[in-house]
Design a protein around this motif. Structure first.
Motif, PDB file in Angstrom:
ATOM      1  N   LEU A  37     -32.854 -71.733  26.094  1.00 46.68           N
ATOM      2  CA  LEU A  37     -33.664 -70.560  26.418  1.00 46.68           C
ATOM      3  C   LEU A  37     -33.388 -69.404  25.463  1.00 46.68           C
ATOM      4  O   LEU A  37     -34.305 -68.665  25.094  1.00 46.68           O
ATOM      5  CB  LEU A  37     -33.413 -70.115  27.859  1.00 46.68           C
ATOM      6  CG  LEU A  37     -33.948 -71.034  28.950  1.00 46.68           C
ATOM      7  CD1 LEU A  37     -33.521 -70.534  30.320  1.00 46.68           C
ATOM      8  CD2 LEU A  37     -35.452 -71.172  28.870  1.00 46.68           C
ATOM      9  N   LEU A  38     -32.132 -69.249  25.057  1.00 47.26           N
ATOM     10  CA  LEU A  38     -31.800 -68.181  24.114  1.00 47.26           C
ATOM     11  C   LEU A  38     -32.443 -68.409  22.758  1.00 47.26           C
ATOM     12  O   LEU A  38     -32.780 -67.454  22.055  1.00 47.26           O
ATOM     13  CB  LEU A  38     -30.280 -68.061  23.964  1.00 47.26           C
ATOM     14  CG  LEU A  38     -29.541 -67.500  25.172  1.00 47.26           C
ATOM     15  CD1 LEU A  38     -28.042 -67.537  24.942  1.00 47.26           C
ATOM     16  CD2 LEU A  38     -29.997 -66.100  25.495  1.00 47.26           C
ATOM     17  N   VAL A  39     -32.634 -69.666  22.385  1.00 49.82           N
ATOM     18  CA  VAL A  39     -33.277 -69.980  21.110  1.00 49.82           C
ATOM     19  C   VAL A  39     -34.790 -69.818  21.205  1.00 49.82           C
ATOM     20  O   VAL A  39     -35.436 -69.315  20.282  1.00 49.82           O
ATOM     21  CB  VAL A  39     -32.909 -71.417  20.662  1.00 49.82           C
ATOM     22  CG1 VAL A  39     -33.726 -71.853  19.469  1.00 49.82           C
ATOM     23  CG2 VAL A  39     -31.423 -71.511  20.361  1.00 49.82           C
ATOM     24  N   ILE A  40     -35.370 -70.225  22.329  1.00 47.78           N
ATOM     25  CA  ILE A  40     -36.829 -70.236  22.475  1.00 47.78           C
ATOM     26  C   ILE A  40     -37.393 -68.833  22.679  1.00 47.78           C
ATOM     27  O   ILE A  40     -38.387 -68.462  22.043  1.00 47.78           O
ATOM     28  CB  ILE A  40     -37.242 -71.144  23.652  1.00 47.78           C
ATOM     29  CG1 ILE A  40     -36.935 -72.598  23.310  1.00 47.78           C
ATOM     30  CG2 ILE A  40     -38.710 -70.988  23.984  1.00 47.78           C
ATOM     31  CD1 ILE A  40     -37.171 -73.557  24.456  1.00 47.78           C
ATOM     32  N   PHE A  41     -36.794 -68.068  23.569  1.00 44.46           N
ATOM     33  CA  PHE A  41     -37.365 -66.778  23.924  1.00 44.46           C
ATOM     34  C   PHE A  41     -36.941 -65.685  22.946  1.00 44.46           C
ATOM     35  O   PHE A  41     -35.878 -65.763  22.338  1.00 44.46           O
ATOM     36  CB  PHE A  41     -36.942 -66.379  25.350  1.00 44.46           C
ATOM     37  CG  PHE A  41     -37.674 -67.130  26.417  1.00 44.46           C
ATOM     38  CD1 PHE A  41     -38.934 -66.727  26.819  1.00 44.46           C
ATOM     39  CD2 PHE A  41     -37.116 -68.243  27.002  1.00 44.46           C
ATOM     40  CE1 PHE A  41     -39.625 -67.405  27.805  1.00 44.46           C
ATOM     41  CE2 PHE A  41     -37.795 -68.945  27.987  1.00 44.46           C
ATOM     42  CZ  PHE A  41     -39.053 -68.520  28.377  1.00 44.46           C
ATOM     43  N   PRO A  42     -37.756 -64.647  22.822  1.00 43.38           N
ATOM     44  CA  PRO A  42     -37.397 -63.537  21.925  1.00 43.38           C
ATOM     45  C   PRO A  42     -36.199 -62.756  22.457  1.00 43.38           C
ATOM     46  O   PRO A  42     -35.822 -62.862  23.624  1.00 43.38           O
ATOM     47  CB  PRO A  42     -38.655 -62.665  21.898  1.00 43.38           C
ATOM     48  CG  PRO A  42     -39.459 -63.079  23.072  1.00 43.38           C
ATOM     49  CD  PRO A  42     -39.072 -64.469  23.416  1.00 43.38           C
ATOM     50  N   THR A  43     -35.621 -61.967  21.596  1.00 44.52           N
ATOM     51  CA  THR A  43     -34.410 -61.223  21.921  1.00 44.52           C
ATOM     52  C   THR A  43     -34.605 -60.292  23.112  1.00 44.52           C
ATOM     53  O   THR A  43     -33.696 -60.122  23.926  1.00 44.52           O
ATOM     54  CB  THR A  43     -33.947 -60.410  20.702  1.00 44.52           C
ATOM     55  OG1 THR A  43     -33.848 -61.285  19.589  1.00 44.52           O
ATOM     56  CG2 THR A  43     -32.619 -59.751  20.944  1.00 44.52           C
ATOM     57  N   SER A  44     -35.781 -59.704  23.228  1.00 38.44           N
ATOM     58  CA  SER A  44     -36.018 -58.761  24.325  1.00 38.44           C
ATOM     59  C   SER A  44     -35.898 -59.430  25.694  1.00 38.44           C
ATOM     60  O   SER A  44     -35.495 -58.800  26.663  1.00 38.44           O
ATOM     61  CB  SER A  44     -37.381 -58.098  24.171  1.00 38.44           C
ATOM     62  OG  SER A  44     -38.396 -59.083  24.185  1.00 38.44           O
ATOM     63  N   ILE A  45     -36.239 -60.691  25.789  1.00 42.27           N
ATOM     64  CA  ILE A  45     -36.128 -61.419  27.058  1.00 42.27           C
ATOM     65  C   ILE A  45     -34.760 -62.076  27.182  1.00 42.27           C
ATOM     66  O   ILE A  45     -34.193 -62.162  28.270  1.00 42.27           O
ATOM     67  CB  ILE A  45     -37.256 -62.464  27.170  1.00 42.27           C
ATOM     68  CG1 ILE A  45     -38.601 -61.760  27.190  1.00 42.27           C
ATOM     69  CG2 ILE A  45     -37.085 -63.322  28.409  1.00 42.27           C
ATOM     70  CD1 ILE A  45     -39.793 -62.672  27.155  1.00 42.27           C
ATOM     71  N   SER A  46     -34.180 -62.515  26.066  1.00 41.96           N
ATOM     72  CA  SER A  46     -32.880 -63.184  26.082  1.00 41.96           C
ATOM     73  C   SER A  46     -31.767 -62.283  26.589  1.00 41.96           C
ATOM     74  O   SER A  46     -30.762 -62.763  27.096  1.00 41.96           O
ATOM     75  CB  SER A  46     -32.534 -63.680  24.679  1.00 41.96           C
ATOM     76  OG  SER A  46     -33.442 -64.667  24.271  1.00 41.96           O
ATOM     77  N   VAL A  47     -31.949 -60.985  26.471  1.00 40.43           N
ATOM     78  CA  VAL A  47     -30.954 -60.039  26.974  1.00 40.43           C
ATOM     79  C   VAL A  47     -30.747 -60.240  28.472  1.00 40.43           C
ATOM     80  O   VAL A  47     -29.613 -60.177  28.971  1.00 40.43           O
ATOM     81  CB  VAL A  47     -31.397 -58.590  26.669  1.00 40.43           C
ATOM     82  CG1 VAL A  47     -30.517 -57.579  27.364  1.00 40.43           C
ATOM     83  CG2 VAL A  47     -31.423 -58.355  25.187  1.00 40.43           C
ATOM     84  N   PHE A  48     -31.793 -60.542  29.200  1.00 41.25           N
ATOM     85  CA  PHE A  48     -31.691 -60.749  30.639  1.00 41.25           C
ATOM     86  C   PHE A  48     -30.930 -62.041  30.954  1.00 41.25           C
ATOM     87  O   PHE A  48     -30.181 -62.111  31.926  1.00 41.25           O
ATOM     88  CB  PHE A  48     -33.070 -60.758  31.286  1.00 41.25           C
ATOM     89  CG  PHE A  48     -33.758 -59.431  31.196  1.00 41.25           C
ATOM     90  CD1 PHE A  48     -33.318 -58.353  31.944  1.00 41.25           C
ATOM     91  CD2 PHE A  48     -34.824 -59.257  30.342  1.00 41.25           C
ATOM     92  CE1 PHE A  48     -33.942 -57.118  31.859  1.00 41.25           C
ATOM     93  CE2 PHE A  48     -35.463 -58.032  30.247  1.00 41.25           C
ATOM     94  CZ  PHE A  48     -35.022 -56.961  31.003  1.00 41.25           C
ATOM     95  N   PHE A  49     -31.124 -63.081  30.143  1.00 36.00           N
ATOM     96  CA  PHE A  49     -30.380 -64.325  30.329  1.00 36.00           C
ATOM     97  C   PHE A  49     -28.890 -64.095  30.112  1.00 36.00           C
ATOM     98  O   PHE A  49     -28.055 -64.575  30.872  1.00 36.00           O
ATOM     99  CB  PHE A  49     -30.870 -65.412  29.367  1.00 36.00           C
ATOM    100  CG  PHE A  49     -32.297 -65.824  29.602  1.00 36.00           C
ATOM    101  CD1 PHE A  49     -32.787 -66.050  30.874  1.00 36.00           C
ATOM    102  CD2 PHE A  49     -33.153 -66.007  28.541  1.00 36.00           C
ATOM    103  CE1 PHE A  49     -34.095 -66.440  31.086  1.00 36.00           C
ATOM    104  CE2 PHE A  49     -34.459 -66.400  28.728  1.00 36.00           C
ATOM    105  CZ  PHE A  49     -34.931 -66.616  30.010  1.00 36.00           C
ATOM    106  N   VAL A  50     -28.557 -63.355  29.080  1.00 39.85           N
ATOM    107  CA  VAL A  50     -27.151 -63.060  28.787  1.00 39.85           C
ATOM    108  C   VAL A  50     -26.551 -62.181  29.883  1.00 39.85           C
ATOM    109  O   VAL A  50     -25.406 -62.394  30.303  1.00 39.85           O
ATOM    110  CB  VAL A  50     -27.013 -62.397  27.399  1.00 39.85           C
ATOM    111  CG1 VAL A  50     -25.596 -61.938  27.146  1.00 39.85           C
ATOM    112  CG2 VAL A  50     -27.463 -63.361  26.310  1.00 39.85           C
ATOM    113  N   ALA A  51     -27.309 -61.227  30.381  1.00 42.22           N
ATOM    114  CA  ALA A  51     -26.822 -60.377  31.468  1.00 42.22           C
ATOM    115  C   ALA A  51     -26.540 -61.209  32.718  1.00 42.22           C
ATOM    116  O   ALA A  51     -25.524 -60.998  33.402  1.00 42.22           O
ATOM    117  CB  ALA A  51     -27.832 -59.278  31.773  1.00 42.22           C
ATOM    118  N   GLY A  52     -27.393 -62.155  33.021  1.00 38.66           N
ATOM    119  CA  GLY A  52     -27.166 -63.037  34.172  1.00 38.66           C
ATOM    120  C   GLY A  52     -25.936 -63.901  33.989  1.00 38.66           C
ATOM    121  O   GLY A  52     -25.166 -64.119  34.930  1.00 38.66           O
TER     122      GLY A  52
END
Length: 69
Positions: A37-52
């Motif tokens: 998911l971190l590779v597929i989605f742009p950085t603006s959305i990946s921030v939420f994955f990392v926060a989770g």
């Protein structure tokens, strides 16, 4: 997460080695999905994955320090 998880809690206990192995397999698969998911989605959305993921690490550390195994 790989070094300190899985951890039991008051509500959900790790019930033996077979259960611990299952939880490790689930942890590995979730980390692989997170990486994809971190590779597929742009950085603006990946921030939420990392926060989770960071929230999960903090909760596991708190459970570990609280004396649960």
């Amino acid at each position: 997460m790989l070094f300190i998880g899985p951890v039991s809690s008051k509500k959900t206990k790790v019930r033996g080695e077979a259960h611990r192995t299952l939880l490790f397999k689930k942890l590995y698969s979730r980390l692989i999905v997170l990486g994809v998911l971190l590779v597929i989605f742009p950085t603006s959305i990946s921030v939420f994955f990392v926060a989770g993921a960071l929230k999960a690490v903090v909760l596991v550390v708190i459970a570990k320090l609280g004396g649960y195994h």
